[in-house]
Design a protein around this motif. Structure first.
Motif, PDB file in Angstrom:
ATOM      1  N   ARG A 137     -87.396 -45.745   1.137  1.00  0.00           N
ATOM      2  CA  ARG A 137     -87.845 -44.368   1.368  1.00  0.00           C
ATOM      3  C   ARG A 137     -87.924 -43.717   2.498  1.00  0.00           C
ATOM      4  O   ARG A 137     -87.650 -42.629   2.554  1.00  0.00           O
ATOM      5  N   ARG A 138     -88.282 -44.611   3.679  1.00  0.00           N
ATOM      6  CA  ARG A 138     -88.055 -43.967   5.034  1.00  0.00           C
ATOM      7  C   ARG A 138     -86.571 -43.722   5.320  1.00  0.00           C
ATOM      8  O   ARG A 138     -86.102 -42.767   6.016  1.00  0.00           O
ATOM      9  N   PHE A 139     -85.642 -44.643   4.984  1.00  0.00           N
ATOM     10  CA  PHE A 139     -84.348 -44.419   5.404  1.00  0.00           C
ATOM     11  C   PHE A 139     -83.934 -43.030   4.541  1.00  0.00           C
ATOM     12  O   PHE A 139     -83.023 -42.210   5.150  1.00  0.00           O
ATOM     13  N   ALA A 140     -83.925 -42.970   3.404  1.00  0.00           N
ATOM     14  CA  ALA A 140     -83.647 -41.932   2.731  1.00  0.00           C
ATOM     15  C   ALA A 140     -84.240 -40.561   3.077  1.00  0.00           C
ATOM     16  O   ALA A 140     -83.603 -39.395   2.936  1.00  0.00           O
ATOM     17  N   ALA A 141     -85.380 -40.774   3.405  1.00  0.00           N
ATOM     18  CA  ALA A 141     -86.131 -39.458   3.914  1.00  0.00           C
ATOM     19  C   ALA A 141     -85.619 -38.833   5.378  1.00  0.00           C
ATOM     20  O   ALA A 141     -86.276 -37.839   5.784  1.00  0.00           O
ATOM     21  N   ASP A 142     -84.958 -39.868   6.078  1.00  0.00           N
ATOM     22  CA  ASP A 142     -84.881 -39.434   7.475  1.00  0.00           C
ATOM     23  C   ASP A 142     -83.687 -38.624   7.571  1.00  0.00           C
ATOM     24  O   ASP A 142     -82.427 -39.081   7.402  1.00  0.00           O
ATOM     25  N   LYS A 143     -83.756 -37.435   8.065  1.00  0.00           N
ATOM     26  CA  LYS A 143     -82.842 -36.548   8.361  1.00  0.00           C
ATOM     27  C   LYS A 143     -81.912 -36.920   9.342  1.00  0.00           C
ATOM     28  O   LYS A 143     -80.723 -36.390   9.323  1.00  0.00           O
ATOM     29  N   GLU A 144     -82.441 -37.648  10.406  1.00  0.00           N
ATOM     30  CA  GLU A 144     -81.468 -38.060  11.367  1.00  0.00           C
ATOM     31  C   GLU A 144     -80.731 -39.438  11.271  1.00  0.00           C
ATOM     32  O   GLU A 144     -79.936 -39.790  12.149  1.00  0.00           O
ATOM     33  N   LEU A 145     -80.692 -40.160  10.105  1.00  0.00           N
ATOM     34  CA  LEU A 145     -80.291 -41.145  10.044  1.00  0.00           C
ATOM     35  C   LEU A 145     -78.911 -41.050  10.056  1.00  0.00           C
ATOM     36  O   LEU A 145     -78.231 -40.012   9.357  1.00  0.00           O
ATOM     37  N   GLU A 170     -92.270 -38.345  -3.962  1.00  0.00           N
ATOM     38  CA  GLU A 170     -91.863 -37.984  -2.586  1.00  0.00           C
ATOM     39  C   GLU A 170     -90.523 -36.779  -2.737  1.00  0.00           C
ATOM     40  O   GLU A 170     -90.665 -35.958  -1.995  1.00  0.00           O
ATOM     41  N   ALA A 171     -89.826 -37.122  -3.831  1.00  0.00           N
ATOM     42  CA  ALA A 171     -88.663 -36.513  -3.619  1.00  0.00           C
ATOM     43  C   ALA A 171     -87.825 -35.929  -5.012  1.00  0.00           C
ATOM     44  O   ALA A 171     -86.875 -35.231  -5.142  1.00  0.00           O
ATOM     45  N   GLY A 172     -88.916 -36.104  -6.099  1.00  0.00           N
ATOM     46  CA  GLY A 172     -88.340 -35.417  -7.405  1.00  0.00           C
ATOM     47  C   GLY A 172     -87.777 -36.594  -8.286  1.00  0.00           C
ATOM     48  O   GLY A 172     -87.189 -37.648  -7.676  1.00  0.00           O
ATOM     49  N   GLU A 173     -88.209 -36.408  -9.642  1.00  0.00           N
ATOM     50  CA  GLU A 173     -87.528 -37.497 -10.586  1.00  0.00           C
ATOM     51  C   GLU A 173     -86.107 -37.641 -10.537  1.00  0.00           C
ATOM     52  O   GLU A 173     -85.287 -36.587 -10.323  1.00  0.00           O
ATOM     53  N   LYS A 174     -85.674 -38.697 -11.347  1.00  0.00           N
ATOM     54  CA  LYS A 174     -84.329 -39.223 -11.556  1.00  0.00           C
ATOM     55  C   LYS A 174     -83.128 -39.308 -10.219  1.00  0.00           C
ATOM     56  O   LYS A 174     -82.832 -40.270 -10.099  1.00  0.00           O
ATOM     57  N   THR A 175     -83.123 -38.193  -9.715  1.00  0.00           N
ATOM     58  CA  THR A 175     -82.340 -38.258  -8.407  1.00  0.00           C
ATOM     59  C   THR A 175     -82.536 -38.138  -7.188  1.00  0.00           C
ATOM     60  O   THR A 175     -82.024 -38.255  -6.138  1.00  0.00           O
ATOM     61  N   TYR A 176     -84.031 -37.910  -7.025  1.00  0.00           N
ATOM     62  CA  TYR A 176     -84.445 -37.785  -5.766  1.00  0.00           C
ATOM     63  C   TYR A 176     -84.087 -36.877  -4.825  1.00  0.00           C
ATOM     64  O   TYR A 176     -83.772 -37.051  -3.591  1.00  0.00           O
ATOM     65  N   SER A 177     -83.930 -35.674  -5.359  1.00  0.00           N
ATOM     66  CA  SER A 177     -82.860 -34.523  -4.834  1.00  0.00           C
ATOM     67  C   SER A 177     -83.359 -34.100  -3.527  1.00  0.00           C
ATOM     68  O   SER A 177     -82.771 -33.298  -2.782  1.00  0.00           O
ATOM     69  N   LYS A 178     -84.795 -34.223  -3.463  1.00  0.00           N
ATOM     70  CA  LYS A 178     -85.569 -33.818  -2.155  1.00  0.00           C
ATOM     71  C   LYS A 178     -85.311 -34.679  -0.820  1.00  0.00           C
ATOM     72  O   LYS A 178     -85.445 -34.061   0.280  1.00  0.00           O
ATOM     73  N   TYR A 179     -84.653 -35.750  -0.997  1.00  0.00           N
ATOM     74  CA  TYR A 179     -84.289 -36.782   0.100  1.00  0.00           C
ATOM     75  C   TYR A 179     -83.181 -36.153   0.632  1.00  0.00           C
ATOM     76  O   TYR A 179     -82.057 -35.840   0.072  1.00  0.00           O
ATOM     77  N   PRO A 180     -82.970 -35.986   2.213  1.00  0.00           N
ATOM     78  CA  PRO A 180     -81.881 -35.709   2.547  1.00  0.00           C
ATOM     79  C   PRO A 180     -80.569 -36.788   2.565  1.00  0.00           C
ATOM     80  O   PRO A 180     -79.475 -36.333   2.587  1.00  0.00           O
ATOM     81  N   ARG A 181     -80.833 -37.970   2.016  1.00  0.00           N
ATOM     82  CA  ARG A 181     -79.694 -38.948   2.154  1.00  0.00           C
ATOM     83  C   ARG A 181     -79.823 -39.385   0.453  1.00  0.00           C
ATOM     84  O   ARG A 181     -81.030 -39.807   0.123  1.00  0.00           O
ATOM     85  N   PRO A 182     -78.701 -39.439  -0.151  1.00  0.00           N
ATOM     86  CA  PRO A 182     -78.695 -39.903  -1.599  1.00  0.00           C
ATOM     87  C   PRO A 182     -79.302 -41.396  -1.612  1.00  0.00           C
ATOM     88  O   PRO A 182     -78.971 -42.132  -0.837  1.00  0.00           O
ATOM     89  N   LEU A 183     -79.826 -41.526  -2.723  1.00  0.00           N
ATOM     90  CA  LEU A 183     -80.717 -43.056  -2.875  1.00  0.00           C
ATOM     91  C   LEU A 183     -80.283 -43.507  -4.346  1.00  0.00           C
ATOM     92  O   LEU A 183     -80.533 -42.672  -5.282  1.00  0.00           O
TER      93      LEU A 183
END
Length: 295
Positions: A137-145, A170-183
């Motif tokens: 989740r840290r990787f997916a949420a990191d805008k600078e990754l 943290e990022a919404g169901e199914k696709t976790y669309s609020k993460y800046p990196r697709p997970l």
């Protein structure tokens, strides 16, 4: 084996979240859940999900022989407890805590990206043996990754349900669309990864190798899926962990030379290690470029 992204086997539908039920509909539970979230305590849906997991996976809740092993992490109780206290206990063995571990791992992983060809496909990162998704989740949420996509793999369905549940919050169901990196979540065995050869620009594996039943096979698989020049970063316990005893455990603890030999046998090079007493070690190795010789 063409295509822009790794060939992967998606997580089965049986791992998806269970729909909220009885507890969430009781009077006043909504307010209690708000308080629980503020205090980082389990909510009604989490408790209900745990209860259903325990009923469904009753045979996995407690090992029949009482010995800690890889099957321990298939227990819904262990999955539920992992980020609710279990992982914090690692700090007594020198683990610096998730925030600092993430910083160190990210620095190692991103260091090799600059050498990728300009026309290379977007870099994909695998969090292998992801557990409850503490680092996923840290990787997916990191805008600078520096990576374009994050894959998270574990053998345990109950761990993947925890990852899915946390990520959904943290990022919404199914696709976790609020993460800046697709997970993307995957269920798979580290000894037989469902991923295309040379398709990953980096692999992270936090506090996992001591649980793998066949680390030599697993390391060969990780080397297979790394693209040339890419880095593998892992953390584990050194042999002095828990006072130097592995009583009632099938886990295998390591020292630096053991890990150096293991990674070298898999064809990985440029070994670096960070150690903190009494028992923490982080290792970074790279898959050599085709013109390189193993160092």
């Amino acid at each position: 084996e063409g295509g822009d992204m790794p060939k992967i086997t998606p997580v089965p539908s049986s791992v998806k979240r269970l729909k909220p039920g009885f507890l969430s509909r009781l009077p006043g539970v909504g307010q209690l859940d708000s308080v629980a979230k503020a205090l980082r305590l389990p909510t009604s849906s989490e408790i209900e999900g745990l209860a259903r997991d325990v009923v469904r996976d009753a045979g996995r809740v407690v090992p029949s022989d009482g010995v800690l092993s890889v099957s321990t992490f298939q227990s819904p109780l262990v999955s539920f407890a992992y980020e609710r206290g279990w992982r914090r206990s690692f700090e007594a063995n020198g683990f610096p805590g998730p925030a600092e571990e993430y910083r160190l791992a990210k620095d190692f992983l991103e260091a090799t990206l600059a050498s990728r060809p300009e026309d290379a496909k977007p870099p994909v990162l695998l969090d292998c043996s992801c557990g409850s998704g503490l680092f996923t989740r840290r990787f997916a949420a990191d805008k600078e990754l520096g990576f374009a996509q994050v894959l998270a793999l574990d053998f345990s369905e109950s761990m993947l349900r925890q990852t899915d549940g946390y990520a959904a919050l943290e990022a919404g169901e199914k696709t976790y669309s609020k993460y800046p990196r697709p997970l993307t979540l995957l269920r798979g065995d580290v000894g037989r990864l469902p991923i295309q050869s040379e398709s990953l620009a980096g692999v992270h594996s936090g506090a996992a190798i001591h649980c793998w039943p066949a680390p030599e096979i697993a390391m060969a698989e990780l080397a297979r899926v790394l693209e040339p020049g890419a880095a593998l970063v892992l953390t584990t316990f050194r042999k002095r962990a828990f006072g130097g005893t592995q009583n009632r455990s099938s886990f295998r603890f390591w020292d630096e030379e053991d890990l150096r030999k293991l990674t070298r046998q898999a064809g990985l090079a440029n070994f670096k290690a960070i150690q903190r007493d009494p028992a923490f070690i982080m290792v970074k190795v790279e898959k050599p470029l085709r013109s390189d010789s193993t160092k």
